[in-house]
Write an enzyme that holds these catalytic residues in place. Structure first.
Site, PDB file in Angstrom:
ATOM      1  N   ASP A   1      25.360  -1.865 106.770  1.00  0.00           N
ATOM      2  CA  ASP A   1      24.463  -2.680 107.607  1.00  0.00           C
ATOM      3  C   ASP A   1      22.997  -2.688 107.147  1.00  0.00           C
ATOM      4  O   ASP A   1      22.354  -3.742 107.178  1.00  0.00           O
ATOM      5  CB  ASP A   1      24.530  -2.220 109.072  1.00  0.00           C
ATOM      6  CG  ASP A   1      25.735  -2.795 109.791  1.00  0.00           C
ATOM      7  OD1 ASP A   1      26.367  -3.716 109.259  1.00  0.00           O
ATOM      8  OD2 ASP A   1      26.045  -2.322 110.898  1.00  0.00           O
TER       9      ASP A   1
ATOM     10  N   ASP B   1      40.490  -3.994 109.616  1.00  0.00           N
ATOM     11  CA  ASP B   1      40.051  -3.463 108.331  1.00  0.00           C
ATOM     12  C   ASP B   1      38.961  -4.406 107.833  1.00  0.00           C
ATOM     13  O   ASP B   1      39.055  -5.622 108.005  1.00  0.00           O
ATOM     14  CB  ASP B   1      41.201  -3.395 107.329  1.00  0.00           C
ATOM     15  CG  ASP B   1      40.855  -2.424 106.198  1.00  0.00           C
ATOM     16  OD1 ASP B   1      40.697  -1.231 106.480  1.00  0.00           O
ATOM     17  OD2 ASP B   1      40.721  -2.863 105.045  1.00  0.00           O
TER      18      ASP B   1
ATOM     19  N   HIS C   1      31.168 -10.491 111.409  1.00  0.00           N
ATOM     20  CA  HIS C   1      32.567 -10.622 111.013  1.00  0.00           C
ATOM     21  C   HIS C   1      33.535 -10.067 112.063  1.00  0.00           C
ATOM     22  O   HIS C   1      34.479 -10.728 112.473  1.00  0.00           O
ATOM     23  CB  HIS C   1      32.753  -9.877 109.684  1.00  0.00           C
ATOM     24  CG  HIS C   1      32.028  -8.560 109.659  1.00  0.00           C
ATOM     25  ND1 HIS C   1      30.650  -8.490 109.654  1.00  0.00           N
ATOM     26  CD2 HIS C   1      32.465  -7.280 109.703  1.00  0.00           C
ATOM     27  CE1 HIS C   1      30.278  -7.219 109.681  1.00  0.00           C
ATOM     28  NE2 HIS C   1      31.371  -6.461 109.711  1.00  0.00           N
TER      29      HIS C   1
ATOM     30  N   ASN D   1      31.693   3.736 116.346  1.00  0.00           N
ATOM     31  CA  ASN D   1      30.823   2.541 116.298  1.00  0.00           C
ATOM     32  C   ASN D   1      31.636   1.277 116.511  1.00  0.00           C
ATOM     33  O   ASN D   1      31.239   0.374 117.225  1.00  0.00           O
ATOM     34  CB  ASN D   1      30.116   2.459 114.946  1.00  0.00           C
ATOM     35  CG  ASN D   1      29.125   3.568 114.753  1.00  0.00           C
ATOM     36  OD1 ASN D   1      28.153   3.654 115.484  1.00  0.00           O
ATOM     37  ND2 ASN D   1      29.378   4.438 113.784  1.00  0.00           N
ATOM     38  N   LYS D   2      32.794   1.230 115.855  1.00  0.00           N
ATOM     39  CA  LYS D   2      33.651   0.054 116.010  1.00  0.00           C
ATOM     40  C   LYS D   2      34.165  -0.069 117.443  1.00  0.00           C
ATOM     41  O   LYS D   2      34.171  -1.159 118.011  1.00  0.00           O
ATOM     42  CB  LYS D   2      34.875   0.175 115.087  1.00  0.00           C
ATOM     43  CG  LYS D   2      34.608  -0.134 113.643  1.00  0.00           C
ATOM     44  CD  LYS D   2      35.936  -0.168 112.928  1.00  0.00           C
ATOM     45  CE  LYS D   2      35.802  -0.313 111.446  1.00  0.00           C
ATOM     46  NZ  LYS D   2      37.115  -0.296 110.785  1.00  0.00           N
TER      47      LYS D   2
HETATM   48  P1  IMP Z   1      36.938   0.025 107.411  1.00  0.00           P
HETATM   49  O1  IMP Z   1      37.133  -1.215 108.190  1.00  0.00           O
HETATM   50  O2  IMP Z   1      36.677   1.208 108.277  1.00  0.00           O
HETATM   51  O3  IMP Z   1      38.012   0.297 106.392  1.00  0.00           O
HETATM   52  O4  IMP Z   1      35.574  -0.193 106.632  1.00  0.00           O
HETATM   53  C1  IMP Z   1      35.486  -0.181 105.251  1.00  0.00           C
HETATM   54  C2  IMP Z   1      34.067   0.098 104.827  1.00  0.00           C
HETATM   55  O5  IMP Z   1      33.223  -0.964 105.214  1.00  0.00           O
HETATM   56  C3  IMP Z   1      33.436   1.366 105.381  1.00  0.00           C
HETATM   57  O6  IMP Z   1      32.648   1.922 104.368  1.00  0.00           O
HETATM   58  C4  IMP Z   1      32.564   0.903 106.500  1.00  0.00           C
HETATM   59  O7  IMP Z   1      31.447   1.725 106.674  1.00  0.00           O
HETATM   60  C5  IMP Z   1      32.175  -0.486 106.024  1.00  0.00           C
HETATM   61  N1  IMP Z   1      32.028  -1.353 107.175  1.00  0.00           N
HETATM   62  C6  IMP Z   1      33.009  -1.760 108.030  1.00  0.00           C
HETATM   63  N2  IMP Z   1      32.501  -2.544 108.980  1.00  0.00           N
HETATM   64  C7  IMP Z   1      31.165  -2.636 108.725  1.00  0.00           C
HETATM   65  C8  IMP Z   1      30.092  -3.287 109.379  1.00  0.00           C
HETATM   66  O8  IMP Z   1      30.231  -3.945 110.416  1.00  0.00           O
HETATM   67  N3  IMP Z   1      28.897  -3.151 108.798  1.00  0.00           N
HETATM   68  C9  IMP Z   1      28.675  -2.423 107.670  1.00  0.00           C
HETATM   69  N4  IMP Z   1      29.626  -1.776 107.040  1.00  0.00           N
HETATM   70  C10 IMP Z   1      30.876  -1.880 107.565  1.00  0.00           C
END
Ligand code: IMP
Length: 191
Positions: A151, A68, A176, A11-12
C-alpha cells in the site's frame, strides 16, 4: 447468515467486514479452530483462491470464501503477481517485498501496475469466483502509515496519495478487494 472468510490476515478481515451487510456475519479461521497455514501452491491468483476454499471444505466441512491478491507490474511482465507475498523470500516481509520492488523499478520509466483480487466462494457444492482490479502506479518511495503490504508504494489512477494515506472507506470503494467483495455481496444477496 454466517460465512467463513478463510483468512488469517486481520487487515483483510477488517476491510471486508466493513462492507458486508449487517445480516452477514463473518467467521474467521480462528473461529473455526483452523490455525495452520493453508496451502497456496498454485501458479495463478485464481488457483490459490480456489485452493484455499477447497482446503477448508475438505478439512473442516465449512462453505466459505477466500481471497488471493497479487500486484502485477507492467515493466516486470506482471511480477510479482501470484508470488507477491514471497517476492523477497519465504519470510513474507512486506517491507522487504517493497524494497525489492522499488529496487527492480529503479531504472524503469514505466511504473504502471495493478492490484488483482480473486475471491473464490464455495457454496452448496459449487465454486464461484469474483475478480476485482485496481489500476495505478508504483511510487518512487513509500508514503503513509495505513493499509498493509504494498500500500505505501501504490497510487491508484487519478489519486495523489498512496493506498497507505487514504482512508479504509476510500480504499474499499476504489480498491481491488472492495470491488471483488461487492460482486460477492451482490451474488449472496441474490442467492
Ligand atoms: P495474499 O492475498 O495474502 O496472498 O496477498 C499477497 C501479497 O499481496 C501479500 O504480500 C500482501 O501483503 C499483498 N497484498 C494483498 N492485498 C493487498 C492490498 O490491499 N494492498 C497492498 N498489498 C496487498
Amino acid at each position: 447468515m454466517k460465512i467463513v472468510f478463510a483468512t488469517n490476515n486481520r487487515n483483510k478481515l477488517k476491510e471486508v467486514q466493513a462492507i458486508m451487510p449487517e445480516n452477514i456475519q463473518l467467521l474467521s479461521l480462528k473461529d473455526i479452530n483452523c490455525t495452520e497455514d493453508i496451502p497456496e501452491t498454485r501458479d495463478t491468483i485464481e488457483g490459490n483462491a480456489i485452493q484455499k476454499v477447497e482446503y477448508i471444505k475438505t478439512n473442516y466441512g465449512y462453505d466459505c470464501f477466500a481471497d488471493d491478491t497479487g500486484l502485477e507490474v507492467e515493466a516486470l511482465n506482471g511480477a510479482p503477481g501470484v508470488y507477491s507475498a514471497r517476492f523477497a523470500g519465504p519470510q513474507r516481509s512486506a517491507i522487504d517485498n517493497t524494497i525489492k520492488l522499488l529496487k527492480e523499478l529503479e531504472k524503469k520509466d514505466n511504473r504502471t501496475a495493478q492490484f488483482k483480487t480473486v475471491i473464490a466462494l464455495q457454496l452448496n457444492g459449487t465454486c464461484y469466483t469474483f475478480t476485482g482490479i485496481c489500476k495505478g502506479k508504483i511510487t518512487k518511495s513509500p508514503k503513509g502509515e495505513g493499509g498493509f503490504g504494498y500500500d505505501p508504494v501504490f497510487k491508484a489512477i487519478d489519486y495523489s496519495q498512496t493506498f497507505a494515506e487514504i482512508s479504509l472507506e476510500e480504499k474499499n470503494i476504489i480498491g481491488h478487494r472492495g470491488k471483488a467483495v461487492k460482486q460477492l455481496i451482490d451474488f449472496l444477496n441474490k442467492y
